[in-house]
Design a protein around this motif. Structure first.
Motif, PDB file in Angstrom:
ATOM      1  N   SER A 137       0.820  -1.276   0.058  1.00 15.07           N
ATOM      2  CA  SER A 137      -0.027  -0.014   0.060  1.00 15.07           C
ATOM      3  C   SER A 137       0.870   1.319   0.222  1.00 15.07           C
ATOM      4  CB  SER A 137      -0.863   0.023   1.132  1.00 15.07           C
ATOM      5  OG  SER A 137      -1.732  -1.001   1.358  1.00 15.07           O
ATOM      6  N   ASN A 138       0.506   2.172  -0.672  1.00 15.45           N
ATOM      7  CA  ASN A 138       1.125   3.353  -0.602  1.00 15.45           C
ATOM      8  C   ASN A 138       0.641   4.305   0.333  1.00 15.45           C
ATOM      9  OD1 ASN A 138      -1.341   4.828  -1.545  1.00 15.45           O
ATOM     10  ND2 ASN A 138      -0.597   4.501  -3.525  1.00 15.45           N
ATOM     11  N   ARG A 139       1.016   5.555   0.545  1.00 16.12           N
ATOM     12  CA  ARG A 139       0.599   6.547   1.822  1.00 16.12           C
ATOM     13  C   ARG A 139      -0.986   6.606   1.828  1.00 16.12           C
ATOM     14  NH1 ARG A 139       0.043  11.944   2.381  1.00 16.12           N
ATOM     15  NH2 ARG A 139       0.443  12.633   4.731  1.00 16.12           N
ATOM     16  N   ASP A 140      -1.414   6.958   0.720  1.00 14.66           N
ATOM     17  CA  ASP A 140      -2.723   7.352   0.495  1.00 14.66           C
ATOM     18  C   ASP A 140      -3.605   6.149   1.156  1.00 14.66           C
ATOM     19  OD1 ASP A 140      -2.417   9.887  -0.249  1.00 14.66           O
ATOM     20  OD2 ASP A 140      -2.573   9.727  -2.296  1.00 14.66           O
ATOM     21  N   GLU A 141      -3.274   4.959   0.589  1.00 15.85           N
ATOM     22  CA  GLU A 141      -4.193   3.905   0.870  1.00 15.85           C
ATOM     23  C   GLU A 141      -3.896   3.745   2.316  1.00 15.85           C
ATOM     24  OE1 GLU A 141      -3.804   1.520  -3.489  1.00 15.85           O
ATOM     25  OE2 GLU A 141      -1.922   1.642  -2.050  1.00 15.85           O
ATOM     26  N   LEU A 181      -3.721   5.607   4.743  1.00 17.55           N
ATOM     27  CA  LEU A 181      -4.583   6.803   5.379  1.00 17.55           C
ATOM     28  C   LEU A 181      -5.983   6.260   5.239  1.00 17.55           C
ATOM     29  CD1 LEU A 181      -2.843   9.998   4.234  1.00 17.55           C
ATOM     30  CD2 LEU A 181      -2.930   9.107   6.549  1.00 17.55           C
ATOM     31  N   VAL A 182      -6.195   5.724   3.840  1.00 15.64           N
ATOM     32  CA  VAL A 182      -7.737   5.375   3.843  1.00 15.64           C
ATOM     33  C   VAL A 182      -8.057   4.261   4.732  1.00 15.64           C
ATOM     34  CG1 VAL A 182      -9.331   4.298   2.162  1.00 15.64           C
ATOM     35  CG2 VAL A 182      -7.852   6.177   1.387  1.00 15.64           C
ATOM     36  N   SER A 183      -6.921   3.475   4.782  1.00 16.48           N
ATOM     37  CA  SER A 183      -7.275   2.176   5.599  1.00 16.48           C
ATOM     38  C   SER A 183      -7.471   2.491   6.994  1.00 16.48           C
ATOM     39  CB  SER A 183      -6.249   1.023   5.268  1.00 16.48           C
ATOM     40  OG  SER A 183      -6.188   0.833   4.306  1.00 16.48           O
ATOM     41  N   ALA A 184      -6.770   3.382   7.591  1.00 17.49           N
ATOM     42  CA  ALA A 184      -6.724   3.887   8.868  1.00 17.49           C
ATOM     43  C   ALA A 184      -7.903   4.524   9.251  1.00 17.49           C
ATOM     44  CB  ALA A 184      -5.421   4.755   9.365  1.00 17.49           C
ATOM     45  N   ALA A 185      -8.469   5.379   8.276  1.00 20.94           N
ATOM     46  CA  ALA A 185      -9.848   5.931   8.366  1.00 20.94           C
ATOM     47  C   ALA A 185     -10.946   5.110   8.445  1.00 20.94           C
ATOM     48  CB  ALA A 185      -9.918   6.927   7.190  1.00 20.94           C
ATOM     49  N   ILE A 186     -10.806   4.109   7.483  1.00 20.04           N
ATOM     50  CA  ILE A 186     -12.116   3.086   7.651  1.00 20.04           C
ATOM     51  C   ILE A 186     -12.232   2.369   8.921  1.00 20.04           C
ATOM     52  CG2 ILE A 186     -12.810   0.857   6.429  1.00 20.04           C
ATOM     53  CD1 ILE A 186     -11.671   2.118   3.796  1.00 20.04           C
ATOM     54  N   SER A 187     -10.780   1.824   9.207  1.00 25.17           N
ATOM     55  CA  SER A 187     -10.742   1.036  10.674  1.00 25.17           C
ATOM     56  C   SER A 187     -11.295   2.023  11.745  1.00 25.17           C
ATOM     57  CB  SER A 187      -9.323   0.615  10.962  1.00 25.17           C
ATOM     58  OG  SER A 187      -9.093  -0.441   9.926  1.00 25.17           O
ATOM     59  N   LEU A 188     -10.504   3.162  11.938  1.00 20.89           N
ATOM     60  CA  LEU A 188     -10.638   3.884  13.403  1.00 20.89           C
ATOM     61  C   LEU A 188     -12.384   4.625  13.155  1.00 20.89           C
ATOM     62  CD1 LEU A 188      -7.435   5.380  13.759  1.00 20.89           C
ATOM     63  CD2 LEU A 188      -8.503   3.334  15.021  1.00 20.89           C
ATOM     64  N   GLY A 189     -12.600   5.352  12.168  1.00 16.32           N
ATOM     65  CA  GLY A 189     -13.767   6.042  11.818  1.00 16.32           C
ATOM     66  C   GLY A 189     -15.102   5.141  11.801  1.00 16.32           C
ATOM     67  N   GLY A 190     -14.891   3.887  11.203  1.00 19.15           N
ATOM     68  CA  GLY A 190     -15.833   3.001  11.154  1.00 19.15           C
ATOM     69  C   GLY A 190     -16.188   2.331  12.453  1.00 19.15           C
ATOM     70  N   ALA A 238     -12.295  -5.414   9.200  1.00 15.12           N
ATOM     71  CA  ALA A 238     -12.500  -6.139   8.195  1.00 15.12           C
ATOM     72  C   ALA A 238     -13.035  -5.388   7.131  1.00 15.12           C
ATOM     73  CB  ALA A 238     -13.686  -7.048   8.350  1.00 15.12           C
ATOM     74  N   TRP A 239     -13.473  -4.050   7.021  1.00 17.77           N
ATOM     75  CA  TRP A 239     -14.015  -3.184   5.947  1.00 17.77           C
ATOM     76  C   TRP A 239     -12.625  -2.962   5.307  1.00 17.77           C
ATOM     77  CZ3 TRP A 239     -18.106   0.838   8.003  1.00 17.77           C
ATOM     78  CH2 TRP A 239     -19.300   0.209   8.096  1.00 17.77           C
ATOM     79  N   ALA A 240     -11.739  -2.367   6.230  1.00 18.51           N
ATOM     80  CA  ALA A 240     -10.471  -1.940   5.489  1.00 18.51           C
ATOM     81  C   ALA A 240      -9.703  -3.167   4.937  1.00 18.51           C
ATOM     82  CB  ALA A 240      -9.587  -1.458   6.719  1.00 18.51           C
ATOM     83  N   GLY A 241      -9.764  -4.300   5.543  1.00 16.19           N
ATOM     84  CA  GLY A 241      -8.786  -5.447   4.850  1.00 16.19           C
ATOM     85  C   GLY A 241      -9.459  -5.784   3.559  1.00 16.19           C
ATOM     86  N   MET A 242     -10.776  -5.732   3.706  1.00 21.22           N
ATOM     87  CA  MET A 242     -11.516  -5.929   2.171  1.00 21.22           C
ATOM     88  C   MET A 242     -11.129  -5.147   1.263  1.00 21.22           C
ATOM     89  SD  MET A 242     -13.001  -9.072   2.012  1.00 21.22           S
ATOM     90  CE  MET A 242     -13.832  -8.517   0.692  1.00 21.22           C
ATOM     91  N   TRP A 243     -11.303  -3.985   1.400  1.00 17.79           N
ATOM     92  CA  TRP A 243     -10.952  -2.634   0.532  1.00 17.79           C
ATOM     93  C   TRP A 243      -9.441  -2.790   0.007  1.00 17.79           C
ATOM     94  CZ3 TRP A 243      -7.385   1.358   0.402  1.00 17.79           C
ATOM     95  CH2 TRP A 243      -7.617   2.403  -0.367  1.00 17.79           C
ATOM     96  N   LEU A 244      -8.585  -3.354   0.834  1.00 19.23           N
ATOM     97  CA  LEU A 244      -7.307  -3.697   0.463  1.00 19.23           C
ATOM     98  C   LEU A 244      -6.936  -4.864  -0.444  1.00 19.23           C
ATOM     99  CD1 LEU A 244      -5.286  -2.612   3.658  1.00 19.23           C
ATOM    100  CD2 LEU A 244      -5.143  -1.480   1.625  1.00 19.23           C
ATOM    101  N   ALA A 296      -9.563  -6.021  -2.221  1.00 17.97           N
ATOM    102  CA  ALA A 296     -10.298  -5.665  -3.690  1.00 17.97           C
ATOM    103  C   ALA A 296      -8.879  -5.027  -4.678  1.00 17.97           C
ATOM    104  CB  ALA A 296     -11.178  -4.862  -3.724  1.00 17.97           C
ATOM    105  N   ARG A 297      -8.056  -4.262  -4.027  1.00 19.61           N
ATOM    106  CA  ARG A 297      -6.933  -3.601  -4.583  1.00 19.61           C
ATOM    107  C   ARG A 297      -5.658  -4.424  -4.476  1.00 19.61           C
ATOM    108  NH1 ARG A 297      -8.408   1.517  -5.530  1.00 19.61           N
ATOM    109  NH2 ARG A 297      -6.359   2.210  -5.784  1.00 19.61           N
ATOM    110  N   ARG A 298      -5.702  -5.625  -4.277  1.00 23.33           N
ATOM    111  CA  ARG A 298      -4.672  -6.628  -4.151  1.00 23.33           C
ATOM    112  C   ARG A 298      -3.328  -5.979  -3.371  1.00 23.33           C
ATOM    113  NH1 ARG A 298      -3.674  -9.447  -9.594  1.00 23.33           N
ATOM    114  NH2 ARG A 298      -3.053 -11.186  -8.414  1.00 23.33           N
ATOM    115  N   LYS A 299      -3.601  -5.488  -2.265  1.00 16.84           N
ATOM    116  CA  LYS A 299      -2.498  -4.867  -1.436  1.00 16.84           C
ATOM    117  C   LYS A 299      -2.274  -5.904  -0.280  1.00 16.84           C
ATOM    118  CE  LYS A 299      -2.407  -1.148  -3.848  1.00 16.84           C
ATOM    119  NZ  LYS A 299      -1.379  -0.723  -4.717  1.00 16.84           N
ATOM    120  N   ILE A 300      -1.053  -5.981  -0.196  1.00 21.21           N
ATOM    121  CA  ILE A 300      -0.448  -7.151   0.783  1.00 21.21           C
ATOM    122  C   ILE A 300      -0.999  -6.796   2.357  1.00 21.21           C
ATOM    123  CG2 ILE A 300       1.600  -7.835   1.878  1.00 21.21           C
ATOM    124  CD1 ILE A 300       3.171  -7.190  -0.660  1.00 21.21           C
TER     125      ILE A 300
END
Length: 209
Positions: A96-100, A102-111, A138-144, A146-150
């Protein structure tokens, strides 16, 4: 103590319905396809998720049900995304890059925060904190995924870790056993995807040379 948990598992396993077994079988198939980076992870995931939504609603795990609706959407998205890219250039496994991140953290904590409030004040949930945490990570994991991020394996395993005791508490022994299996497989998946990533990187370097 161990005997108590074993006896509880056996009792719950005996009460497992045909639908629960179907969801477990489809869940195992999905994670094995994901481990070997096979597109069939999406259709098996869609079928298993549809069954899981119904089962989780019956035991009032509302956030888990919601996350499975999200799984359903992300599985369809991932399937289309992968198929579309295969017609052009194959979607490569990557970090994942930096933006990804940040999105993952936002999904996890905000969610987690949003789901907790909804579960606490809008549903009869008895486990709002844990249910919200399992679902948001799990939301964050599934988003990653789908984008095939490790890193998808990391977020999914955080979710799995908290989901196991939660599912036992809700008398879903087979779902708990499946989640334990997914927890173990996720470690193999993480390192396998790193190996695939490194192999593809070496191949690209050799092509450039």
């Amino acid at each position: 103590m161990m005997h108590h948990w074993l006896q509880l598992f056996v009792e719950q396993a005996k009460a497992t319905t045909a639908l629960e077994w179907l969801a477990v079988i489809l869940g195992v198939a999905e994670v094995m396809f994901a481990l070997y980076d096979n597109i069939w992870l999406y259709p098996t995931g869609i079928a298993g998720t549809a069954v899981a939504i119904y089962l989780l609603l019956r035991v009032q795990l509302y956030a888990d049900s919601a996350v499975n609706v999200y799984y359903l959407v992300m599985s369809i998205y991932g399937w289309v995304y992968w198929a579309k890219k295969q017609q052009q250039n194959e979607v490569k496994i990557a970090w994942s890059n930096r933006d990804e991140w940040l999105v993952s953290a936002a999904i996890s904590l905000g969610g987690w925060a949003v789901l907790y409030v909804l579960l606490k004040y809008c549903t009869p949930s008895t486990v709002p904190v844990w249910d919200a945490l399992v679902s948001s990570t799990a939301w964050a994991g599934m988003w990653l995924l789908a984008r095939r991020k490790i890193e998808n394996w990391v977020f999914l395993n955080i979710s799995n870790l908290f989901a196991i005791p939660l599912l036992f508490y809700k008398n879903l022994a087979m779902f708990a056993a499946l989640t334990l299996f997914l927890f173990v497989i996720a470690f193999f998946g993480f390192f396998k995807w790193i190996k695939i990533y490194n192999r593809e990187r070496r191949g690209m370097v050799l092509q450039e040379v």
